[in-house]
Scaffold this active site. Structure first.
Site, PDB file in Angstrom:
ATOM      1  N   ASP A  45       0.830  -1.209   0.000  1.00 43.07           N
ATOM      2  CA  ASP A  45       0.000   0.000   0.000  1.00 43.07           C
ATOM      3  C   ASP A  45       0.866   1.262   0.000  1.00 43.07           C
ATOM      4  O   ASP A  45       0.564   2.231  -0.697  1.00 43.07           O
ATOM      5  CB  ASP A  45      -0.922   0.011   1.231  1.00 43.07           C
ATOM      6  CG  ASP A  45      -2.019  -1.041   1.116  1.00 43.07           C
ATOM      7  OD1 ASP A  45      -2.426  -1.348  -0.022  1.00 43.07           O
ATOM      8  OD2 ASP A  45      -2.459  -1.567   2.152  1.00 43.07           O
ATOM      9  N   LYS A  52       9.250  -3.085   1.949  1.00 45.02           N
ATOM     10  CA  LYS A  52       9.276  -3.471   3.366  1.00 45.02           C
ATOM     11  C   LYS A  52       7.997  -4.199   3.729  1.00 45.02           C
ATOM     12  O   LYS A  52       6.927  -3.771   3.314  1.00 45.02           O
ATOM     13  CB  LYS A  52       9.388  -2.201   4.205  1.00 45.02           C
ATOM     14  CG  LYS A  52       9.160  -2.380   5.675  1.00 45.02           C
ATOM     15  CD  LYS A  52       8.014  -1.516   6.252  1.00 45.02           C
ATOM     16  CE  LYS A  52       6.662  -1.938   5.829  1.00 45.02           C
ATOM     17  NZ  LYS A  52       5.548  -1.379   6.574  1.00 45.02           N
ATOM     18  N   THR A  53       8.016  -5.259   4.406  1.00 48.76           N
ATOM     19  CA  THR A  53       6.896  -5.839   5.159  1.00 48.76           C
ATOM     20  C   THR A  53       7.289  -7.222   5.636  1.00 48.76           C
ATOM     21  O   THR A  53       7.808  -8.040   4.856  1.00 48.76           O
ATOM     22  CB  THR A  53       5.555  -5.913   4.390  1.00 48.76           C
ATOM     23  OG1 THR A  53       4.610  -6.577   5.230  1.00 48.76           O
ATOM     24  CG2 THR A  53       5.608  -6.643   3.068  1.00 48.76           C
ATOM     25  N   ASP A 106       5.306  -9.403   6.202  1.00 42.24           N
ATOM     26  CA  ASP A 106       4.346 -10.358   5.633  1.00 42.24           C
ATOM     27  C   ASP A 106       4.909 -11.128   4.436  1.00 42.24           C
ATOM     28  O   ASP A 106       4.395 -12.183   4.080  1.00 42.24           O
ATOM     29  CB  ASP A 106       3.073  -9.634   5.186  1.00 42.24           C
ATOM     30  CG  ASP A 106       2.322  -9.019   6.362  1.00 42.24           C
ATOM     31  OD1 ASP A 106       2.807  -9.141   7.499  1.00 42.24           O
ATOM     32  OD2 ASP A 106       1.269  -8.410   6.140  1.00 42.24           O
TER      33      ASP A 106
HETATM   34  P1  FBP Z   1       2.699  -3.684   6.653  1.00 41.87           P
HETATM   35  O1  FBP Z   1       1.909  -4.273   5.540  1.00 41.87           O
HETATM   36  O2  FBP Z   1       2.552  -2.223   6.775  1.00 41.87           O
HETATM   37  O3  FBP Z   1       4.126  -4.098   6.593  1.00 41.87           O
HETATM   38  O4  FBP Z   1       2.167  -4.260   8.037  1.00 41.87           O
HETATM   39  C1  FBP Z   1       1.917  -5.610   8.160  1.00 41.87           C
HETATM   40  C2  FBP Z   1       1.427  -5.980   9.538  1.00 41.87           C
HETATM   41  O5  FBP Z   1       2.502  -6.245  10.400  1.00 41.87           O
HETATM   42  C3  FBP Z   1       0.501  -7.182   9.426  1.00 41.87           C
HETATM   43  O6  FBP Z   1       1.212  -8.374   9.490  1.00 41.87           O
HETATM   44  C4  FBP Z   1      -0.464  -6.944  10.555  1.00 41.87           C
HETATM   45  O7  FBP Z   1      -1.717  -7.509  10.307  1.00 41.87           O
HETATM   46  C5  FBP Z   1      -0.576  -5.461  10.608  1.00 41.87           C
HETATM   47  O8  FBP Z   1       0.643  -4.949  10.123  1.00 41.87           O
HETATM   48  C6  FBP Z   1      -0.846  -4.940  11.989  1.00 41.87           C
HETATM   49  O9  FBP Z   1      -1.031  -3.581  11.909  1.00 41.87           O
HETATM   50  P2  FBP Z   1      -0.972  -2.580  13.126  1.00 41.87           P
HETATM   51  O10 FBP Z   1       0.482  -2.304  13.374  1.00 41.87           O
HETATM   52  O11 FBP Z   1      -1.641  -1.365  12.609  1.00 41.87           O
HETATM   53  O12 FBP Z   1      -1.629  -3.218  14.288  1.00 41.87           O
END
Ligand code: FBP
Length: 591
Positions: free
Chosen positions: A214, A240-241, A243
């Site tokens: 995103d 970055k992620t 996931d």
């Molecule tokens: P990104 O896609 O921004 O890297 O975030 C992924 C993540 O860590 C997911 O695995 C998780 O569901 C979500 O963020 C949790 O979001 P928050 O930090 O807003 O609780």
């Protein structure tokens, strides 16, 4: 023996003893002093040691370069629609770098901004350090500014200049605390214009956005706007992620996945060992990873649990939650028959969105929440009645079948990008309750004898996002940041910094730039069709999943747990530089 001799022996003995004790105490004091003198009030010993680690950089990034342009590119789908939305940045060629000793450094210094966006991922600070070192190597008068608290820092003009002293404090550390992060979506011209004001004031001509799919979509939109308006600001994205779902043929893995899965695997291994010692619980462990199940799959490969749900397979097999509970119950019964009333189950946090019936329900709830954004704030019964009244008959039946707490968790606010906040849905408890129910039904029907099914629940998510980056992530992130400085140098905008051939030694990695529009397609978000980077789901034909399938039946019934232990930073290369199984299987096919 005469009494005076006895006294003599005694006093020599005491003197020796005193001497020995004094030596021992002195040694201890020296040792302890050494230890404490190395300690600094604010930093652990490990942090101090990690600050001195020099990340490995690919050879191609260690010299002056020129960019080589590939063929014009196309988006992964919906080409006409994406082209119309990105007229200035669509179709750009891929860029690779070639050593060019005649390349001249930039005539004048330039200023760069950097933004951390979305959830934390280990290695973010190293991207910033690599970027800092990269621009300083081009011209020591270049300056780096960090926008605070994510993309909103740009819009609201919150920033700091990142100086050499600050950078030194954050090398190879976890977290995003140097400048913070946020999830503000950049999509409105007012936001772009507000950003431009501060960029002009600080004479910033390039911004690096470090984020997931995103956030990199934001980067592409911003790049398009600034290019179309001739604003003179380049935008570069960094993948970055934790996931692991921001990947494609050019982005082999997003940073943070390697470390986060190693942290989770350590925890899963510890739980598995406790489970195998106490032999009395079934542990249901939910793992972060909003959508795709890359994290769950990687952790399964590292730890060999008795059962691991892969959401993409659930969708492909058109399974219901009840089907999954039945499968787990079968394993519980078989292990019971072998005298093992214990086991481990891995649950990806995104599972509910992949069960086809739940997916339909969530899609309808998403549209409803866009239309009636106050639903999450209605009181329990009012909310339930409102939602039931507005749902189609088919989805109402599914909604009614859910426990109240889970139904409520599905109607929480979506994040800025319209995503369900799956980390707040307790799918591990939902599933273990369903398995218990299936077992009760079977006992009641006389199909099986009474079974002990005692459960424990865990959620491993935030524990892995801000950890010290593994050597792999420390090196990879530093290289991504350094490479971003090369992309800025060659004038690129709307590109993602990419490092490929990650299965090789770091010195042989290849640095390049990939147009972000190339990764985009149109998806339905928050009730509207939007251009977004296509998420990479687990490939059911891919080598990592195939390896899992080949072994899972054995892992289900036998107790084959592996205990990976904590990430190691010191020791032989095979130990400290080991990459993930996913990357290994994807690049080399088999073990
Ligand atoms: P990104 O896609 O921004 O890297 O975030 C992924 C993540 O860590 C997911 O695995 C998780 O569901 C979500 O963020 C949790 O979001 P928050 O930090 O807003 O609780």
């Amino acid at each position: 023996m005469e009494i005076k001799n006895l006294i003599g022996f005694y006093s020599v003995g005491v003197t020796y003893l005193q001497y020995f004790c004094r030596r021992k105490r002195d040694c201890l004091t020296v040792y302890t002093n050494q230890f404490y003198s190395k300690m600094n009030d604010n930093k652990s010993y490990l942090e101090q040691m990690r600050l001195t680690y020099r990340p490995k950089l690919p050879v191609t990034l260690r010299c002056p370069v020129r960019a080589i342009e590939g063929e014009p590119t196309q988006s992964v789908a919906d080409q006409e629609a994406i082209k119309a939305l990105f007229p200035s940045t669509y179709g750009m060629p891929e860029l690779t770098f070639e050593r060019d000793d005649s390349a001249m450094p930039p005539e004048k210094p330039f200023n760069v901004g950097v933004i951390l966006s979305g959830g934390q991922a280990p290695g973010g600070h190293n991207v910033i350090c690599g970027l800092y070192d990269g621009i300083k190597a081009l011209n020591k008068y270049c300056r780096l500014y960090g926008f605070l608290g994510g993309p909103n820092g740009l819009v609201k003009h919150r920033y700091i200049e990142l100086t050499g002293d600050m950078i030194e404090e954050y090398r190879n550390t976890g977290g995003f605390d140097l400048i913070g992060s946020g999830r503000t979506k950049l999509e409105k011209p007012e936001q772009f214009e507000a950003g431009l004001e501060i960029l002009r004031e600080l004479k910033i001509t390039a911004v690096v956005i470090i984020g997931g799919d995103d956030s990199n979509t934001n980067a592409a939109v911003l790049a398009e706007y600034y290019k179309a308006h001739d604003a003179g600001v380049q935008i570069i994205g960094v993948p970055k992620t934790i996931d692991g779902d921001l990947k494609n043929e050019h982005i082999e893995i997003s940073f943070g996945f390697d470390t986060a899965t190693k942290v989770y695997s350590e925890l899963i291994g510890n739980v598995a060992r406790d489970c195998n010692s106490a032999k009395k619980y079934w542990h249901f462990m939910k793992l972060m990873g909003r959508s795709a199940s890359h994290i769950a799959l990687e952790c399964a490969l590292q730890t060999r649990p008795n059962y691991c749900i892969i959401s993409e397979e659930v969708e492909a097999r058109n399974m219901t939650l009840h089907n999954i509970a039945e499968e787990i119950a079968d394993i519980v019964v078989k292990r019971h028959d072998m005298g093992m009333d214990y086991g481990t189950v891995l649950v990806p946090e995104g599972i509910v969105e992949f069960v086809p019936t739940m997916k339909k329900l969530i899609a309808e709830l998403n549209e409803m929440l866009t239309k009636y954004p106050d639903i999450p704030r209605l009181r329990d019964m009012d909310q339930n009645n409102f939602v039931r009244e507005h749902l189609s008959e088919e989805n109402r039946a599914i909604y009614d079948s859910l426990p109240d707490d889970v139904a409520r968790q599905l109607t929480l606010d979506r994040d800025e990008h319209g995503n369900v906040m799956v980390s707040q849905i307790e799918s591990e408890r939902l599933l273990s309750r369903m398995v218990a129910h299936v077992l009760d039904m079977r006992i009641e029907a006389g199909e099986i004898e009474p079974i002990k099914f005692k459960t424990q629940h865990h959620f491993f998510g935030y524990e892995g996002r801000a950890s010290y980056p593994s050597n792999f992530d420390a090196d990879y992130c530093y290289s991504l940041g350094y490479n971003a400085s090369h992309l800025i140098y060659v004038g690129a905008t709307g590109y993602m910094s990419a490092i490929t051939h990650l299965g090789r030694k770091a010195q042989d990695w290849v640095a390049c730039g990939v147009p972000i529009t190339m990764m985009m397609n149109i998806e339905r978000r928050a009730g509207k069709d939007k251009p977004v980077i296509r998420k990479a789901l687990v490939d059911l034909e891919g080598a990592p999943f195939k390896h899992f399938v080949e072994n899972r039946d054995q892992w289900a019934l036998e107790t084959c747990y592996i205990y990976p232990g904590p990430i190691q930073f010191f020791g032989p290369e095979e130990l400290v530089d080991k990459t993930s199984y996913t990357l290994f299987f994807e690049q080399f096919g088999k073990e």
